[in-house]
Design an enzyme around this catalytic site. Structure first.
Site, PDB file in Angstrom:
ATOM      1  N   ASP A  76      20.601  37.897  13.152  1.00 39.91           N
ATOM      2  CA  ASP A  76      21.354  38.392  11.955  1.00 39.91           C
ATOM      3  C   ASP A  76      20.311  38.640  10.965  1.00 39.91           C
ATOM      4  O   ASP A  76      19.455  38.124  10.718  1.00 39.91           O
ATOM      5  CB  ASP A  76      22.392  37.290  11.592  1.00 39.91           C
ATOM      6  CG  ASP A  76      21.495  36.006  11.371  1.00 39.91           C
ATOM      7  OD1 ASP A  76      20.590  35.551  11.935  1.00 39.91           O
ATOM      8  OD2 ASP A  76      22.075  35.377  10.224  1.00 39.91           O
ATOM      9  N   GLU A 141      21.432  32.609  10.956  1.00 37.02           N
ATOM     10  CA  GLU A 141      20.419  31.927  10.412  1.00 37.02           C
ATOM     11  C   GLU A 141      20.297  32.221   8.797  1.00 37.02           C
ATOM     12  O   GLU A 141      20.170  31.381   8.019  1.00 37.02           O
ATOM     13  CB  GLU A 141      19.057  32.359  10.914  1.00 37.02           C
ATOM     14  CG  GLU A 141      17.892  31.525  10.551  1.00 37.02           C
ATOM     15  CD  GLU A 141      17.205  31.928   9.157  1.00 37.02           C
ATOM     16  OE1 GLU A 141      16.347  31.223   8.649  1.00 37.02           O
ATOM     17  OE2 GLU A 141      17.489  33.019   8.696  1.00 37.02           O
ATOM     18  N   GLU A 170       9.679  33.451  12.970  1.00 35.69           N
ATOM     19  CA  GLU A 170      10.050  33.848  11.732  1.00 35.69           C
ATOM     20  C   GLU A 170       8.635  34.400  11.083  1.00 35.69           C
ATOM     21  O   GLU A 170       7.383  33.975  11.459  1.00 35.69           O
ATOM     22  CB  GLU A 170      10.280  32.447  10.867  1.00 35.69           C
ATOM     23  CG  GLU A 170      11.545  31.962  10.790  1.00 35.69           C
ATOM     24  CD  GLU A 170      12.709  32.845  10.223  1.00 35.69           C
ATOM     25  OE1 GLU A 170      12.366  34.039   9.724  1.00 35.69           O
ATOM     26  OE2 GLU A 170      13.963  32.382  10.326  1.00 35.69           O
ATOM     27  N   HIS A 359      13.683  41.097   3.498  1.00 34.27           N
ATOM     28  CA  HIS A 359      14.784  41.016   2.795  1.00 34.27           C
ATOM     29  C   HIS A 359      14.720  42.251   1.587  1.00 34.27           C
ATOM     30  O   HIS A 359      15.515  42.228   0.568  1.00 34.27           O
ATOM     31  CB  HIS A 359      14.987  39.779   2.069  1.00 34.27           C
ATOM     32  CG  HIS A 359      15.233  38.688   3.017  1.00 34.27           C
ATOM     33  ND1 HIS A 359      16.175  37.615   2.243  1.00 34.27           N
ATOM     34  CD2 HIS A 359      15.233  38.532   4.150  1.00 34.27           C
ATOM     35  CE1 HIS A 359      16.397  36.882   3.532  1.00 34.27           C
ATOM     36  NE2 HIS A 359      15.884  37.284   4.499  1.00 34.27           N
TER      37      HIS A 359
END
Length: 387
Positions: A76, A141, A170, A359
């Site tokens: 996700d 997550e 990550e 992001h």
């Protein structure tokens, strides 16, 4: 699967799956196909809970017996924002200028592409698994983290699986691949502080009770001093006010209540219970029996943790050094991840791509880094299963 899986191609294909939390977007279906053809047993449980969206997850396993190693991650992604601001469309998976572009390239479809490519190559070279290898992949997550890894771990455990070590893919590296391994994380606790007053006309303040100055007094007390100075392994704990809300409908109305939301990132000197007692003490002291307030602490929260496992940390460090020539720092900085759930089942660390663009608009992963990360994971598997 006879031909070698290319991490760059897999990443581009994963990015083309618009798996914005909590949508599966085709990403897990793609992994299901790839892993099934590689010989994995794949399950895709959907978990749900009142007040949260249902989430599809993936658990894939191959081999049997010990050691049982796990790669973990999430497909996700956060929303792309204004798509017109992207140099390449956010779900195009464009391969351009030495990078794979798109939402999730770094956080963390790139990590998944690398460890899937590494694992399948390892299995092909060894003719199978010399123990057990599992992949835990969630779609929750970036969301509430309620119907994802925490339940997927319980799902696997109920089926008899016991894990010996795990790597979460990550993005851990601040500048260059090989900079850092995350060997722990600070805990996280969120809360809402509400101060009650009495609504009234601003021209007649004696007939009202303004909660805003009282909220300011309480917030001032919570932020007046540092929680601690940090430890050898962790940064200092910090309390940050993230939102102030005063639902007043007009300029001439004194509101009936005022709210502040906050988050505390805390090191191993603290637990949720200790922080709750600290908050209660400071608020009661500032209120002095004259301010009516409520404190609500969010659930779930996460505790600070630190992994100490030479079999995991030392082996991964050796693999990083062999591929990049760098000696990684052992870090506990940054936010939280699903490692906070995995640490209750086995030693866990995090290592993935460089996180500079996660992001952000124009999120992208360098192909050279993706190939090097795949080589690191592959080297790690050789070393780990040779021990």
């Amino acid at each position: 699967m006879s031909e070698r899986l290319d991490a760059t191609t897999l990443l581009a294909d994963l990015i083309r799956c618009p798996s914005v939390t909590p949508a599966e977007g085709g990403a897990l279906a793609l992994l299901d196909d790839v892993l099934t053809r590689a010989g994995f047993r794949v399950e895709r449980p959907v978990f749900s809970e009142a007040g949260t969206p249902p989430v599809e997850n993936l658990f894939a396993t191959i081999g049997s017996g010990a050691p049982h190693f796990v790669f973990a991650g999430h497909t996700d992604v956060v929303p792309p924002g204004d798509m017109t601001h992207w140099a390449q469309p956010p779900f195009s998976g464009a391969v351009h200028d030495g990078h794979v572009w798109g939402r999730g390239a770094v956080d963390m479809k790139g990590g998944i592409a690398a460890f899937v490519a590494a694992v399948t190559d390892f299995l092909a070279a060894r003719g199978g698994a010399p123990g057990t290898i599992s992949l835990l992949v969630t779609g929750d997550e970036e969301g509430p983290a309620v119907n994802g890894t925490v339940k997927l771990l319980a799902f696997a455990t109920e089926r008899g699986h016991r894990f010996d070590a795990a790597i979460v893919g990550e993005p851990t590296n601040p500048v260059a691949l090989g900079d850092a391994i995350k060997i722990g994380r600070r805990g996280s606790l969120s809360g809402t502080l509400t101060v009650h007053g009495r609504q009234g006309h601003v021209a007649y303040p004696h007939l009202a009770d303004n909660p805003v100055p009282k909220l300011v007094k309480l917030v001032r007390r919570l932020t007046a001093e540092a929680l601690d100075a940090g430890t050898e392994d962790f940064d200092p704990s910090n309390l940050e006010i993230v939102d102030l809300a005063v639902p007043s409908p007009a300029w001439n109305v004194i509101p009936a209540e005022a709210r502040a939301r906050f988050n505390i990132r805390f090191n191993a000197l603290w637990t949720r219970d200790l922080l709750a007692a600290w908050l209660d003490s400071r608020l009661a002291e500032a209120a002095a029996g004259e301010i009516s307030y409520e404190l609500e602490l969010e659930t779930p929260s996460s505790e600070a943790f630190l992994t100490r496992s030479e079999a995991l940390i030392g082996t991964l460090s050796a693999a990083i050094a062999a591929v990049t020539g760098r000696t990684p720092a052992l870090s506990t900085s940054g936010g939280t991840s699903d490692a906070r759930f995995i640490k209750d089942y086995c030693p866990v660390v995090e290592f993935g791509l460089v996180g500079k663009t996660m992001h952000q608009v124009d999120e992208r992963a360098a192909i050279a880094d993706l190939e090097a990360l795949t080589a690191i994971y592959r080297r790690f598997l050789d070393l780990y299963f040779a021990a």
